[in-house]
Design a protein around this motif. Structure first.
Motif, mmCIF file in Angstrom:
data_model
loop_
_atom_site.group_PDB
_atom_site.id
_atom_site.type_symbol
_atom_site.label_atom_id
_atom_site.label_comp_id
_atom_site.label_asym_id
_atom_site.label_seq_id
_atom_site.Cartn_x
_atom_site.Cartn_y
_atom_site.Cartn_z
ATOM 1 N N SER A 212 -55.231 -109.373 24.172
ATOM 2 C CA SER A 212 -55.212 -110.700 23.716
ATOM 3 C C SER A 212 -56.249 -111.300 22.467
ATOM 4 C CB SER A 212 -55.752 -110.820 25.232
ATOM 5 O OG SER A 212 -54.565 -110.670 26.148
ATOM 6 N N SER A 213 -57.546 -110.402 22.149
ATOM 7 C CA SER A 213 -58.021 -111.222 21.054
ATOM 8 C C SER A 213 -56.895 -111.234 19.790
ATOM 9 C CB SER A 213 -59.247 -110.658 21.023
ATOM 10 O OG SER A 213 -59.782 -111.527 22.647
ATOM 11 N N GLU A 214 -56.005 -110.773 19.801
ATOM 12 C CA GLU A 214 -55.667 -110.138 18.114
ATOM 13 C C GLU A 214 -54.929 -111.434 18.004
ATOM 14 O OE1 GLU A 214 -56.032 -105.315 17.575
ATOM 15 O OE2 GLU A 214 -54.656 -106.218 18.669
ATOM 16 N N ARG A 215 -55.199 -111.609 16.954
ATOM 17 C CA ARG A 215 -53.956 -113.015 16.066
ATOM 18 C C ARG A 215 -53.669 -112.487 14.534
ATOM 19 N NH1 ARG A 215 -52.424 -117.876 16.726
ATOM 20 N NH2 ARG A 215 -52.145 -119.071 14.560
ATOM 21 N N THR A 216 -52.482 -111.884 14.835
ATOM 22 C CA THR A 216 -52.021 -111.143 13.050
ATOM 23 C C THR A 216 -50.797 -110.996 13.168
ATOM 24 O OG1 THR A 216 -52.858 -109.062 11.625
ATOM 25 C CG2 THR A 216 -52.642 -108.713 14.384
ATOM 26 N N PHE A 217 -50.282 -109.989 12.412
ATOM 27 C CA PHE A 217 -48.953 -109.432 12.010
ATOM 28 C C PHE A 217 -49.290 -108.255 11.860
ATOM 29 C CE2 PHE A 217 -48.676 -114.359 10.394
ATOM 30 C CZ PHE A 217 -47.677 -114.432 11.589
ATOM 31 N N TYR A 218 -48.899 -107.351 12.794
ATOM 32 C CA TYR A 218 -49.535 -105.812 12.516
ATOM 33 C C TYR A 218 -48.167 -104.936 11.350
ATOM 34 C CZ TYR A 218 -50.919 -106.425 16.874
ATOM 35 O OH TYR A 218 -51.940 -107.285 17.826
ATOM 36 N N TRP A 219 -48.567 -104.300 10.802
ATOM 37 C CA TRP A 219 -47.703 -103.976 9.320
ATOM 38 C C TRP A 219 -47.844 -102.554 10.261
ATOM 39 C CZ3 TRP A 219 -52.621 -105.507 9.959
ATOM 40 C CH2 TRP A 219 -53.470 -104.268 8.835
ATOM 41 N N TRP A 220 -46.907 -102.040 9.050
ATOM 42 C CA TRP A 220 -46.906 -100.045 8.806
ATOM 43 C C TRP A 220 -46.978 -99.417 10.393
ATOM 44 C CZ3 TRP A 220 -51.236 -100.123 4.147
ATOM 45 C CH2 TRP A 220 -49.910 -100.852 2.609
ATOM 46 N N ASP A 221 -48.362 -97.886 9.937
ATOM 47 C CA ASP A 221 -48.658 -97.662 11.318
ATOM 48 C C ASP A 221 -48.322 -98.296 12.401
ATOM 49 O OD1 ASP A 221 -47.674 -95.373 9.762
ATOM 50 O OD2 ASP A 221 -49.625 -94.502 10.122
ATOM 51 N N TYR A 222 -49.133 -100.118 12.473
ATOM 52 C CA TYR A 222 -49.696 -100.381 13.260
ATOM 53 C C TYR A 222 -48.202 -100.925 14.158
ATOM 54 C CZ TYR A 222 -54.909 -99.913 11.505
ATOM 55 O OH TYR A 222 -55.778 -99.771 10.575
ATOM 56 N N ALA A 223 -47.317 -100.952 13.569
ATOM 57 C CA ALA A 223 -46.291 -101.843 14.161
ATOM 58 C C ALA A 223 -45.125 -100.891 14.146
ATOM 59 C CB ALA A 223 -45.616 -103.095 13.042
ATOM 60 N N GLY A 224 -45.298 -99.907 13.397
ATOM 61 C CA GLY A 224 -43.493 -98.519 13.162
ATOM 62 C C GLY A 224 -43.787 -98.196 14.779
ATOM 63 N N TYR A 225 -44.204 -97.899 15.368
ATOM 64 C CA TYR A 225 -44.634 -97.344 16.851
ATOM 65 C C TYR A 225 -43.934 -97.723 18.116
ATOM 66 C CZ TYR A 225 -47.043 -93.197 13.785
ATOM 67 O OH TYR A 225 -47.118 -92.208 12.962
ATOM 68 N N ASN A 226 -45.127 -99.452 17.324
ATOM 69 C CA ASN A 226 -44.470 -100.751 18.855
ATOM 70 C C ASN A 226 -42.851 -100.669 18.545
ATOM 71 O OD1 ASN A 226 -44.648 -102.347 20.161
ATOM 72 N ND2 ASN A 226 -46.163 -103.384 19.463
ATOM 73 N N THR A 227 -42.438 -100.682 17.341
ATOM 74 C CA THR A 227 -41.357 -101.480 17.315
ATOM 75 C C THR A 227 -40.371 -100.398 17.306
ATOM 76 O OG1 THR A 227 -41.714 -102.557 14.879
ATOM 77 C CG2 THR A 227 -39.366 -102.034 15.933
ATOM 78 N N ALA A 228 -41.007 -98.945 16.906
ATOM 79 C CA ALA A 228 -39.585 -97.507 18.169
ATOM 80 C C ALA A 228 -39.250 -97.711 19.426
ATOM 81 C CB ALA A 228 -40.077 -96.626 16.825
ATOM 82 N N THR A 229 -41.011 -97.694 19.646
ATOM 83 C CA THR A 229 -40.515 -96.931 21.508
ATOM 84 C C THR A 229 -39.784 -98.057 21.833
ATOM 85 O OG1 THR A 229 -42.748 -96.761 21.057
ATOM 86 C CG2 THR A 229 -41.983 -97.608 23.249
ATOM 87 N N VAL A 230 -40.135 -100.686 21.200
ATOM 88 C CA VAL A 230 -39.217 -100.960 21.848
ATOM 89 C C VAL A 230 -37.863 -100.948 22.060
ATOM 90 C CG1 VAL A 230 -38.943 -103.764 21.669
ATOM 91 C CG2 VAL A 230 -41.189 -102.837 22.208
ATOM 92 N N ASN A 231 -37.411 -100.385 20.456
ATOM 93 C CA ASN A 231 -36.489 -100.255 19.778
ATOM 94 C C ASN A 231 -35.388 -99.079 20.778
ATOM 95 O OD1 ASN A 231 -36.049 -102.237 18.581
ATOM 96 N ND2 ASN A 231 -36.394 -100.467 16.770
ATOM 97 N N THR A 232 -36.176 -98.666 21.534
ATOM 98 C CA THR A 232 -35.455 -97.227 22.237
ATOM 99 C C THR A 232 -35.086 -97.543 23.282
ATOM 100 O OG1 THR A 232 -37.016 -95.117 20.837
ATOM 101 C CG2 THR A 232 -35.839 -94.160 22.986
ATOM 102 N N ALA A 233 -36.535 -98.543 24.176
ATOM 103 C CA ALA A 233 -36.374 -98.425 25.240
ATOM 104 C C ALA A 233 -34.686 -99.418 25.490
ATOM 105 C CB ALA A 233 -37.363 -99.596 25.818
ATOM 106 N N ASN A 234 -34.656 -101.061 24.453
ATOM 107 C CA ASN A 234 -33.667 -101.722 24.562
ATOM 108 C C ASN A 234 -32.278 -100.339 23.921
ATOM 109 O OD1 ASN A 234 -34.987 -104.317 24.808
ATOM 110 N ND2 ASN A 234 -35.110 -104.041 23.013
ATOM 111 N N LEU A 235 -32.471 -99.873 23.488
ATOM 112 C CA LEU A 235 -31.278 -98.867 23.690
ATOM 113 C C LEU A 235 -30.784 -98.089 25.011
ATOM 114 C CD1 LEU A 235 -28.942 -98.198 21.380
ATOM 115 C CD2 LEU A 235 -30.501 -95.769 20.469
ATOM 116 N N PHE A 236 -32.075 -97.991 25.720
ATOM 117 C CA PHE A 236 -31.500 -96.906 26.827
ATOM 118 C C PHE A 236 -30.537 -98.247 28.428
ATOM 119 C CE2 PHE A 236 -34.182 -93.123 25.892
ATOM 120 C CZ PHE A 236 -33.830 -92.557 26.511
ATOM 121 N N ARG A 237 -31.677 -99.737 27.544
ATOM 122 C CA ARG A 237 -31.038 -100.074 28.570
ATOM 123 C C ARG A 237 -29.747 -100.758 28.263
ATOM 124 N NH1 ARG A 237 -34.207 -104.494 27.276
ATOM 125 N NH2 ARG A 237 -35.952 -104.244 28.370
ATOM 126 N N GLU A 238 -29.142 -100.334 26.903
ATOM 127 C CA GLU A 238 -27.471 -100.757 27.214
ATOM 128 C C GLU A 238 -26.938 -100.105 26.644
ATOM 129 O OE1 GLU A 238 -29.329 -102.551 22.577
ATOM 130 O OE2 GLU A 238 -30.001 -104.409 22.810
#
Length: 755
Positions: free
Chosen positions: A35-61
């Motif tokens: 909650s203390s962070e204010r940034t835009f994540y990049w490369w590995d810091y964002a990649g795993y997060n994006t992959a997990t969320v995309n997988t969850a959305n795919l399971f929902r759909e």
């Protein structure tokens, strides 16, 4: 019975309290930090997060489609298996960054801490419950047990299986129970399946077990020699006196006499078979579950591919000192050495863990030398077990004030070290304490928002935008992730920023991407990864980025095909960002001259650059998508539709060495029988972009055609193969084609031109 029930309930209450405290601290610290962070994540810091969320959305759909995607990903370097356990958490609690980090912390990191506590019980032979919980709570004071997860890595999921394998092995080091061999093999394979780099942990595990076996073998040999010498030098006693007759009973037992091999050698042979069974099980599981990936991993030269990430020894040692603090390493060294010298540690467990730790350190600090944060999870378990050994050895061997003085000083150091590593305040502690890895905060957050909104309006139809810069402060991924946050999920991907090539040892020449780009965003000064950054590279490994930066800042000819816009953006660290709009297509002459300049400046060919490149390849695909090398070193070319146009990627440039006479052979296949036919044209160019000669041949609408094109000229440097329709106009999807077994021959004997 009543007293027994009372003691059992009391123990369960204590365990429940500590488990509740562990969950509370995990949730509380993670929530405050994220909650203390204010940034835009990049490369590995964002990649795993994006992959997990995309997988969850795919399971929902569509669960069926989601499972197909997971299975298909098994052949890739990074698959989706490790995200599966996180999917229910994301579906229940949402797609926020905090939800993702909490899911990793509770589902992977918390069990990992508990497993390390269980391993410490096998190592320290005193009150198991106290040893267990003291080790688990001690893990909370190691900053690197938090930081990789807080930065977005989920690799601890693989480390759980390595810890399970170690725990199973330490309960039966001699592997007397046959079922433990396939179990350990499966656990090691599972870790590798989740994240490829755990293959190095598997190697360290098997290496430590093998070395431990060899050490035991040497001890048995020495004891055997001692026994034989004892018999020669001693008058044989009465055979009825068993105690005197068998001072080394395990050497003279009946089962050891009924064998052709002396016991030490038989022990070595049997242990080798057992370790071989573990390795065979791991390989079998990997081949059954992810055969394509396993075969690829066994053939790829990862040393060259990831050379850019391999830091000099001095730099990697400095980083690992900063990751943990030199004081931590001192306590770890004292813990293991004092514990083994005073025999306060279980000898077999201490030997294995020490060997596993040494091999892991050799792998990561001397051989691989990768400096990213998530690789520390291979080392953190050793650090924690060493700290636990220090505290318990101190408690059990010292008395009086000195005991409490040492424990108090060590405990105070670890508390301060954890605070220095995690709280958002910078300290300079000269490496005695861990470096600071506080929450990520961008001082130019608002300016990045303005830049993203400007680019989005500038290129509303997904026009390709080349991002000239690749640092931890400015890169294409930061802009894409910023757009993901600022715009609805269905539209975030419409900001079409080009983020590769970035790294010399992994990528290719940047010419095709630059030719297709309609805009270029240039950051001054040049933005590159520094040795002081968290996501780090070796120095001078981003020439494929620097060469495009130089093209614009030094007014190369290709930069004149763009016009600088008046808008500029001021980002952190004195960075100024300018935007250029393409005003005309780049000619073949300019493209060839640019490539020659790139090759001279970059020097050694980039790591995955092939001899053929597609000049018109769609930037929505990966590098070398239209061109692939076959097993016999010939090539395969496939034309693909370029998104948002009716064009195909139809110009292929050959970078290999050529002579004055060139012949091109292969097998042409037209993928659509409705195609009326195509024409192939060969042209030779010198390094100044001058056309030397050309040859052309038309082909009818047959499904399979043998190619035999030739062209000649003096002092050529490049060969261009163009696919045209018979009327010289742009091809449509109707005339997609592939060329198999494509080969270039120089100084051929025939003396004719294709016409």
């Amino acid at each position: 019975m009543g007293l027994f029930d009372f003691k059992l309930r009391r123990k369960l209450m204590i365990d429940g309290f500590f488990l509740f405290f562990l969950v509370l601290v995990t949730v509380g610290l993670t929530s405050i930090y994220v909650s203390s962070e204010r940034t835009f994540y990049w490369w590995d810091y964002a990649g795993y997060n994006t992959a997990t969320v995309n997988t969850a959305n795919l399971f929902r759909e569509s669960p069926d489609q989601a499972w197909r995607e997971v299975i298909a990903s098994l052949s890739k370097e990074k698959n989706l298996l490790i995200t599966l356990l996180l999917v229910p958490f994301i579906l229940l609690f949402g797609e926020s960054r905090l939800s993702y980090i909490l899911s990793v912390s509770l589902i992977y990191v918390l069990p990992f801490r508990l497993l390390l506590g269980a391993i410490s019980v096998q190592l320290i032979p005193v009150d198991p419950r106290r040893v267990f919980w003291s080790t688990v709570l001690l893990s909370l004071l190691i900053p690197m047990s938090w930081i990789p997860t807080l930065r977005g890595y989920l690799d601890t999921g693989g480390c759980v299986f390595i810890a399970l394998a170690i725990w199973v092995y330490l309960q039966d080091v001699k592997l007397k129970s046959w079922w433990k061999m396939p179990l350990i093999g499966f656990l090691l394979a599972a870790a590798i399946l989740l994240r490829r780099h755990f293959a190095y942990s598997a190697i360290a595990f098997l290496g430590a077990a093998a070395l431990q076996t060899f050490i035991e073998f040497i001890i048995l040999i020495r004891r055997r020699k001692t026994a034989l010498k004892y018999r020669r030098d001693t008058i044989l006693p009465d055979p009825k006196d068993q105690d005197m007759a068998m001072p080394f009973p395990y050497l003279d037992s009946p089962q050891n006499k009924d064998t052709a091999l002396p016991f030490p050698y038989r022990y070595l042979f049997e242990s080798g078979i057992k370790l071989g069974a573990i390795a065979a099980t791991s390989l079998t599981v990997l081949m059954l579950v992810a055969g394509d990936f396993t075969r690829s991993a066994l053939t790829i030269d990862y040393g060259n591919l990831y050379a850019a990430w391999s830091l000099p020894v001095s730099d990697i040692l400095t980083r690992y000192a900063a990751f943990y603090g030199l004081g931590t390493w001192l306590l770890v060294a004292i813990g293991f050495s004092a514990g083994m010298l005073t025999r306060m540690l279980v000898s077999e467990a201490a030997v294995f863990i020490s060997l596993f730790g040494i091999l892991s350190l050799v792998e990561w600090l001397l051989v691989l030398r990768y400096g990213y944060l998530h690789y520390t999870i291979h080392v953190t378990p050793i650090a924690l077990l060493g700290l636990s050994a220090f505290f318990w050895t101190t408690w059990l061997t010292l008395r009086g004030k000195i005991r409490y003085l040492m424990l108090g000083a060590a405990g105070l150091y670890l508390v301060v070290n954890a605070a220095v590593g995690l709280i958002p305040v910078k300290f300079d502690m000269s490496r005695l304490f861990a470096a600071n890895f506080g929450p990520l905060v961008r001082s130019d957050y608002g300016e990045v928002v303005k830049l993203v909104e400007f680019l989005r309006k500038l290129a509303p139809n997904e026009e390709p935008i080349y991002i000239v810069g690749a640092s931890n402060s400015f890169n294409a991924n930061i802009l894409r992730q910023a757009n993901r946050i600022l715009n609805p999920p269905e539209g975030w991907w419409k900001l079409n920023t080009i983020g590769r090539p970035q790294i010399d040892s992994r990528d290719t020449y940047p010419l095709p991407e630059l030719l297709l780009s309609q805009y270029a965003v240039v950051a001054v000064p040049f933005q590159q990864v520094l040795l002081s950054d968290e996501q780090v590279l070796r120095s001078y490994e981003q020439d494929v980025v620097k060469v495009v930066y130089d093209a614009f800042t030094q007014n190369w000819e290709i930069s004149r095909d763009f016009q600088q816009l008046p808008e500029q953006f001021k980002l952190e660290n004195g960075m100024t960002v300018s935007v250029y709009r393409r005003i005309r297509p780049t000619s073949i002459t300019t493209a060839v001259k640019t490539l020659d300049a790139m090759q001279k400046q970059i020097g050694e060919k980039p790591g995955t650059q092939l001899d053929w490149i597609s000049l018109n390849q769609s930037i929505y695909t990966s590098a070398n998508y239209s061109v692939s090398r076959e097993l016999d070193n010939s090539y395969k070319i496939v034309t693909h539709p370029i998104k948002n146009s009716n064009k195909l990627d139809t110009s292929f440039l050959y970078l290999g060495s050529i002579s004055d006479k060139v012949q091109v052979t292969g097998k042409l296949n037209l993928l659509n029988q409705q195609c009326p036919g195509v024409a192939l044209r060969l042209t030779l160019w010198d390094k100044q972009g001058n056309l030397i000669n050309s040859g052309e041949m038309a082909y009818g609408g047959k499904s399979a055609i043998d190619l035999n094109l030739s062209v000649g000229g003096k002092n050529p440097i490049y060969l261009l193969l163009e696919v045209l329709s018979n009327d010289q106009q742009d091809l449509t999807n109707q005339c997609q084609l592939e060329i198999n077994n494509l080969a270039v021959h120089s100084n051929y004997k025939q003396d004719h031109l294709g016409s």
